[in-house]
Each structure stands twice: as structure tokens, then as C-alpha cells.
Design a protein around this motif. Structure first.
Motif: not given
Length: 798
Positions: A247, A272-273, A294, A416, A420, A424, A428, A516, A526, A560, A563
Motif C-alpha cells: 500500500k 485497486n484490488s 474482493r 460500496e 471510497s 474502507n 471488504s 487512517d 476502526r 470501517p 483510506p
């Protein structure tokens, strides 16, 4: 694995113990105020839920490989792309990689290989030479040892890339129109933290005698090449899938194409996956399928030039491996690791236009073992389009029936929509309330499709809870605080009613806000959010506004977070939503036959672990006799290559000289050429005196093998280990072993990576690390003293 001591390695996990050995050899006092261990095990991939001793922990192995390569304060290594090849070219005064294949003959560095010759490592790719009528000539790609060749079905092996830096071979393909041409893709792009980084795509035009790196792929875009297919009529047309391993870069995963043999590439699909599988219709190269982690499956009708979604019916997926039936190319199958860690076979009868999950009326069996992100393989019987072989932890045969059934109600998919920029979902996915922190008073009619709506004017009250121990707490530790505003609304769309919602306030700052994880206080960003099947009211419900109230009528839970690099402004969120679709699906009926059962999960079987190594990454099938419909099934796994000529009734190992073992740690007998070492997924092994490359070593106890230690004064005493501080001692030179204790063991109190530190100055002095202490022995492990470290500055107990 070929180990290289590099600057970042010295700043990795072993640094603390190296310093500890030096200090403790001279004093009983030690305090470290500066070092900081940065491993975070909160984000590991799901592991197999098997109540048996497993030989490995691939999820934690991936984190270990990441952590030993990064510096303090980094979340990933910052080595530049292709650094190993660049440094080797400088060291050998070569201008291109074309000359590297000749280095082995010059013997630039005089190394003596010591084996073991009977322990092989992880294998992800197999090519059977079509010009050998005996089917005994294979080219095999090892992720820890490059490309190897056998001409006698594995009785002996030749290393084709011995003079090259470690080529972490993920895929190896031979051209159908010119068998001298092969392409090799490097880098394992299947875990969030890549096990072994790649160095682009390599090519041979002399059937593996020499290899050249394609300069156009010596960059981050091609650091993890997951799959590769060649146009059967033109070896210059190649399509590859890639997976970005780290990442925080501007590089994305995707699908690339070359039409000039690899001199230049054009990106045809951007994601992006991770794009993890890529296959072509065996009868029409223009039709291709790729799996996106995902996301699902995408399809090309024009040889890979453009791609469209082909995922109708596919829900809740993570990694998918695809196979097209050779005898009926309209039948497509996908071995699927679902986002919740379970497994299913998806079936399409119309070339991927529609998909159906499968169910075995006799009881589903999990061939992936909860780690399908790591080991996942599939192949179709070359004579029967309704027989499919799948593999993960185990190998199984699935027979597709004609009947269908209806599933129980479930989460069909999660959409979703425009979220974005600020949110996130961890892993997922959305969880059932009963699967996360538990649920009470829930009945079947409580479940429905739900929308979580963000944007201007969207707000409602929510129950705020805290947990004193942070992440991973049971519901009994959720303490109710108050009823506060959150910047979204939750709606039951089946019944058009607003629902109650709760959240765990991770930072205990009084509001629902996202961080983040790289910048979040405590490293966790989270705000676990719990949806209850209770009609919304601005007045708190007495059943929820209590300690443990998150469980009341809990139907869905989400994780959640913000990002990377984004900012969170609850007053300026875009119009967006998360849609949880609830309902039933039609399933294809299948019959499952267990072929291998490594951990005796399914009863006594013909192939215990000692015969067929678990953790399978490749199934290759080649026809051997069309008149009798015979074929050879080759299996690439964490122990090398095995094969079967009777459809899996029995297997033959091929360990002789396929020297691709991945060592975690090794030690040498004092004053003698005898060695002991621990290996990934293959336990620990002990050599004889003066072993050679072909010498067979002897197995010692343990799962994943880690550090080993030989007493410098008394060669009869030695230690070996496996994960989570499982340490064994021998007092007779390795003839017998006894498990030793007196220190923290197990995943709760010990780190995954077992480290044993010793000193030649005090040969009986040993150190072992626990999560809250260091353990010191003055008699080589017989008794231990505890040195608490939980409150020391800079100490990370993980």
C-alpha cells in the motif's frame, strides 16, 4: 530460501535479541529505551480453523517477511524496484541480465551447498514438456529457489537459474507454437504482505538454458506477476495479471499485454484490488477470464484488449482461481475463498455470463482450510467437464450434479457506492452480528436488506460504547457511554424503516470518526459499527443502552476505517451509501470426494500428511492415454511436487535434489560441519557430518521450523523450535528430543516468530522472547528466569 543479510534485516525483528545477548553476557541489568518493534498482528489474514497441529502459519509468515525487510517506523520495505538485479549487474560488471546465466560456471563466489537434498519448498508453477512422450520432463517454478528441470519425473533435478538472484517464481509458461520460448513471472502477489518480492518477467529462447530479464518489467508495476498466458499461435503476444504488494504507492494492479515479445507493455485493465488469476479458453485465445480479489471475475472477448464484468451471481468473494473445462468450454469453475473465510465452488454453464454457488447435500467440505488467500488451485478433468479437482490445505474431487437447491437467507453482496474517498471496509466485508460479537433476541424475520446512507442531511443518534482493552474484546467488555449523533442513517429497505445503530468508540473521544490506521492513536482506526433490528427513535432503547447492549437484535456489523492519506470531515461527506443485500440464491448440487486429508479432519484417508504435503498451489493435468482416458495429475505444494497417475488414489513424491527449502534460521555444530535449521512449513531438520547438496537430513519435532541453537561448549546439547515459542531440547546430539517449558508459549503469550539468542562467551546462557517478558536460562533451557518488559519504554509485547 536464499537469505541475504541487508541493512534493513539488521534493523528487523532480530535486532532486539542481538543487543540483549551482548548486554546480558556481561551484566544482569538491561534497559532499552530506544528500540521499537513495529509488528501489528491485528491485520493478519484469516488462518485455518483446524483444531489440529498445523505445520505452518502462512499469514504470519507473510508478516514476518515484510517486517524483516522494513526499517523502524515503516509499514513496508522501501527497497527500490529490481534492486537485487541492479546490484548483481554492478557486482559482476555486466550491462544486461543476458550474461547472468553463465555466472555459475565462473564460480565467482566459492559457496559449498549443504542441502538438504530431501526437503523441498513452496512451488506455484509446473510445465510439462509436450515433446517428451513419457511426460517425465517438467519445468517447475519455486518461490524460494527459481526454476528447476527434471527429465525423470522428479527422480533428479537441475537448477536452471542457479546463477541468478532468487527468482520468486509465481508463474512459468511455455509457448505452444515454439517450445523453446518460455516466460517466467516473479513475485507472490496473493497475500496483503507479499511473501517474496519479484523482479519482473524473465524470458528464455533456449528452453531454460539461459534467461534474460525483460527490462520493460523491471519496475513496481511487475513486482508481483500472478499469472501469464501466451497466444498459442504467436509467442510474442503475452497477457499477464499483476498484483501490487504494498500500500501507499501510486502503482495499481491490473492486466497488461505485449505484442512484441515483452519489449513494451500496455495496461488493458486497471484495478485497486489484486488481479490473481488469468486463464484463456483452451479453444479460443480471444476469450479470457481474470479474477479480481474482493471484486469477482472479468472477461475479455478480444484477446485481452478490453475487459467487462462477468460476475453475475458471485457474492462475498476474496481470492478466486478459475478453470475452463477443455471438453466443454462453456463450463467455467472458480475455487473461491469467500470474504468471511469460508469456501465455495462457483459454477457457470454459459461461459461466465451467470454463476451459481455450489452445495454438497451430504455436507460441504472445506478444501481451502480457511487460508484460500494463500493456497488455492483448481483443474478440470480433461475428459469429463463435470469433474473438477480443487486444492488448498487438501485436495478434493468435486462432481457436478444436475440438481439445484435454494440456499438459506444470507448476505448476497455488499455494494460500496461513492464511499471510497472517506471509508474502507476492513476485509471488504459486512459480518452477521452473530458472527462478530454475538447477538441476542434475533429471529429470522429481523434480517433484511439494509442501506447505510451518508451525505448532506444524513444523521441519527447512535449508542456509543467503549472497551478498556481496545481491539479484540468480547461483548462483555463493551461499556455503554451515551447516545450521540453520527453522520449517517441506517435503513431497512425491505420494510422502509430506519434502524438503531451502535458503535465502539475506539479513541473514546465521544464521536464516530474514522482514522487512517497509519496515523490513528494506538494504531487502530476502526469504529466497529453494529446495526440492530430495532425501529429507530431519538429516545434510547433500554435494551441497547446498557453494557453489552451491542448484542441486542444485532443483525450486521462492519469495520470501517479511513483510506490511507484521506481526511475525515463528518460535516462534508459526499452523497454515498453502503448497501447490504439480503436474500436467497440458487445453488448447484455437487458431490465431494476427499483425496488428501492432511490433518484427519474428514476421517481416516489414504493420503496422510507424510505422503502428500498440505498447502497446494498448483494442479496441472496432462493427458497420458486418450484411449483409456488416463491422465497425470501434478501437484505443486509447500513441500515441492507430487504426482498421481491414478486420479489421486495414490501419489509419488519427488524430493530428490529439488533443493528449494526456505529456512527461517540455522546453526552449526561447534568445530564440525553439521547443521540444524528450521524451515517454512517443513519443520526443523538435522544434517549429518559434512553434508553435500544431495545429502538427506533428518526431521526433528515441530511445525514451522524457526531458530536453532547449538551449545558452543557441549555439542551434545542443542535446541530447535517452531512457532509461538514451541522449543525442544536434545542432550544426545539430536538422537531424541524433549519439549521444554518455563517460559511463555502459544499465540496468546508468545510472538509467532520464535527467537533463541545465545552467546559463545556463556554457552549455557539462552534468551527467549515472550509478549510481556524476556526469559533467560543459565543451563541451556532447563530452568528460566523472567525479566518483565511490558512497561519498558519502546517495548511492543506483540
Amino acid at each position: 530460501m536464499k537469505h541475504f543479510l541487508q541493512k534493513k534485516n539488521l534493523l528487523g525483528l532480530s535486532l532486539f535479541l542481538i543487543i540483549a545477548v551482548v548486554f546480558f553476557s556481561y551484566t544482569d541489568l538491561f534497559q532499552n529505551k530506544n528500540l521499537k518493534q513495529t509488528i501489528n498482528y491485528d491485520d493478519i489474514q484469516p488462518v485455518a480453523q483446524i483444531n489440529k497441529l498445523k505445520k505452518d502459519s502462512p499469514d504470519l509468515f507473510a508478516k514476518y517477511m515484510n517486517d524483516i525487510r522494513k526499517g523502524f517506523g515503516e509499514d513496508r520495505p522501501d527497497y527500490p524496484a529490481n534492486y537485487r538485479i541492479k546490484e548483481l549487474l554492478k557486482a559482476t560488471n555486466l550491462n544486461s541480465t543476458a550474461g547472468l546465466s553463465k555466472l555459475a560456471k565462473t564460480n565467482v563466489v566459492n559457496w559449498t551447498e549443504r542441502g538438504p537434498g530431501n526437503v523441498s519448498g513452496r512451488t506455484r508453477s509446473i510445465v510439462v514438456d509436450p515433446d517428451d512422450a513419457t511426460f517425465n520432463t517438467w519445468y517447475v517454478g519455486s518461490v524460494g529457489g527459481g526454476v528447476w528441470k527434471t527429465t525423470d519425473a522428479g527422480a533428479s533435478w537441475t537448477n536452471l537459474t542457479a546463477s541468478l538472484p532468487n527468482l520468486a517464481t509465481s508463474v512459468l509458461v511455455m509457448s505452444e507454437s515454439n517450445h523453446d520460448i518460455m516466460y517466467l513471472g516473479t513475485g507472490e502477489g496473493f497475500a496483503n504482505l507479499d511473501q517474496i518480492m519479484g523482479s519482473g518477467i524473465w524470458k528464455t529462447t533456449d528452453r531454460g538454458a539461459t534467461w534474460t530479464q525483460l527490462p520493460s518489467t523491471a519496475n513496481l508495476n511487475f513486482q508481483n506477476v500472478t499469472r501469464l498466458i501466451i497466444n498459442p499461435s504467436n509467442p510474442d503476444i503475452v497477457v499477464v495479471s499483476t498484483s501490487v504488494g504494498w500500500k501507499g504507492t501510486n502503482v495499481t494492479s491490473g492486466i497488461w499485454m505485449t505484442t512484441d515479445g515483452g519489449n513494451s507493455w500496455t495496461k488493458k485493465y486497471n484495478s485497486n484490488s489484486r488481479v490473481e488469476d488469468l486463464v484463456a479458453n483452451p479453444g479460443n485465445f480471444n476469450t479470457q477470464y481474470a479474477s479480481v480479489n474482493r471484486v469477482g471475475i472479468v472477461k475479455s472477448f478480444n484477446g485481452g484488449n478490453s475487459w467487462v464484468s462477468s460476475s453475475s451471481g458471485i457474492i462475498g468473494v476474496a481470492r478466486m482461481e478459475i478453470a475452463v473445462a477443455p471438453t466443454d468450454t462453456s463450463k467455467i469453475y472458480a475455487s473461491t475463498d469467500l470474504a468471511d473465510g469460508t469456501v465455495t465452488l462457483y459454477v457457470s454453464d454459459d461461459g461466465g455470463a451467470t454463476w451459481y454457488p455450489s452445495v454438497d447435500p451430504g455436507g460441504n467440505k472445506d478444501w481451502l482450510g480457511g487460508q484460500g488467500w494463500y493456497d488455492n488451485a483448481i483443474a478440470v478433468d480433461p475428459y469429463d467437464a463435470t469433474t473438477v479437482y480443487v486444492a488448498g490445505v487438501n485436495i478434493m474431487k468435486l462432481t457436478i450434479g444436475t440438481g439445484t437447491s435454494t440456499s438459506s437467507p444470507q448476505i448476497l453482496k455488499v455494494d460500496e457506492i461513492n464511499t471510497s474517498s472517506f471509508l474502507n471496509l476492513v476485509n471488504s466485508q459486512i459480518y452477521l452480528g452473530s458472527d462478530f460479537a454475538g447477538a441476542t433476541n434475533v429471529v429470522d424475520s429481523d434480517y433484511s436488506s439494509v442501506e447505510i446512507r451518508f451525505g448532506p442531511g444524513m444523521s441519527q443518534k447512535a449508542y456509543r460504547f467503549t472497551t478498556p482493552g481496545g481491539s479484540g474484546q468480547p461483548a462483555t467488555n463493551y461499556t455503554y457511554k451515551d447516545y450521540v449523533d453520527v453522520p449517517f442513517e441506517v435503513w431497512d429497505t425491505d420494510n422502509n424503516k430506519q434502524l438503531m445503530v451502535s458503535f465502539r468508540d475506539e479513541q473514546d473521544d465521544g464521536s464516530w470518526n474514522l482514522f487512517d490506521r497509519n496515523n490513528a492513536p494506538g494504531g487502530i482506526g476502526r469504529e466497529y459499527t453494529f446495526i440492530s433490528a430495532v425501529p429507530y427513535s431519538s429516545t434510547p432503547d433500554a435494551n441497547i443502552a446498557v453494557n453489552e447492549g451491542i448484542q441486542y437484535k444485532s443483525i450486521f456489523t462492519m469495520w470501517p476505517e479511513l483510506p490511507n492519506g484521506a481526511t475525515f470531515d463528518p460535516n462534508n461527506l459526499p452523497t454515498s451509501k453502503i448497501v447490504i443485500n439480503w436474500g436467497t440464491v440458487t445453488q448447484k448440487n455437487i458431490t465431494t470426494t476427499v483425496i488428501t486429508d492432511a490433518y484427519a479432519e474428514f476421517g481416516p484417508g489414504p493420503n496422510p500428511w507424510s505422503l502428500v504435503h498440505p498447502d497446494h498451489h498448483n494442479l496441472t493435468i496432462v493427458k497420458t492415454n486418450t484411449a483409456t482416458q488416463s491422465f497425470r495429475l501434478l501437484d505443486g505444494n509447500d513441500g515441492g511436487v507430487t504426482y498421481s497417475d491414478n486420479k489421486g488414489s495414490s501419489f509419488i513424491k519427488t524430493l530428490n535434489g529439488y533443493n528449494t527449502t526456505q529456512f527461517y534460521g540455522v546453526d552449526k555444530m561447534p568445530h564440525n560441519n553439521k547443521y540444524i535449521g528450521g524451515t517454512q512449513d517443513n519443520g526443523s531438520w538435522l544434517s549429518g557430518i559434512n553434508p553435500t547438496a544431495s545429502s538427506a537430513w533428518s526431521s526433528t519435532p515441530g511445525g514451522d521450523g524457526f531458530e536453532a541453537a547449538w551449545n558452543y561448549r557441549d555439542p551434545k546439547q542443542l535446541l530447535e523450535s517452531s512457532q509461538f515459542n514451541d522449543i525442544y531440547k536434545s542432550t544426545n546430539g539430536g538422537g531424541s528430543w524433549t519439549s521444554i517449558g518455563g517460559f511463555s508459549k502459544g499465540s496468546v503469550t508468545a510472538p509467532f516468530l520464535t527467537r533463541i539468542a545465545k552467546s559463545k562467551l556463556a554457552p549455557d546462557r539462552i534468551f527467549v522472547v515472550g509478549k510481556t517478558a524476556i526469559f533467560r536460562s543459565e543451563n541451556f533451557g532447563d530452568t528460566w528466569a523472567v525479566i518483565p518488559m511490558s512497561n519498558k519504554p519502546g517495548w511492543n509485547g506483540k
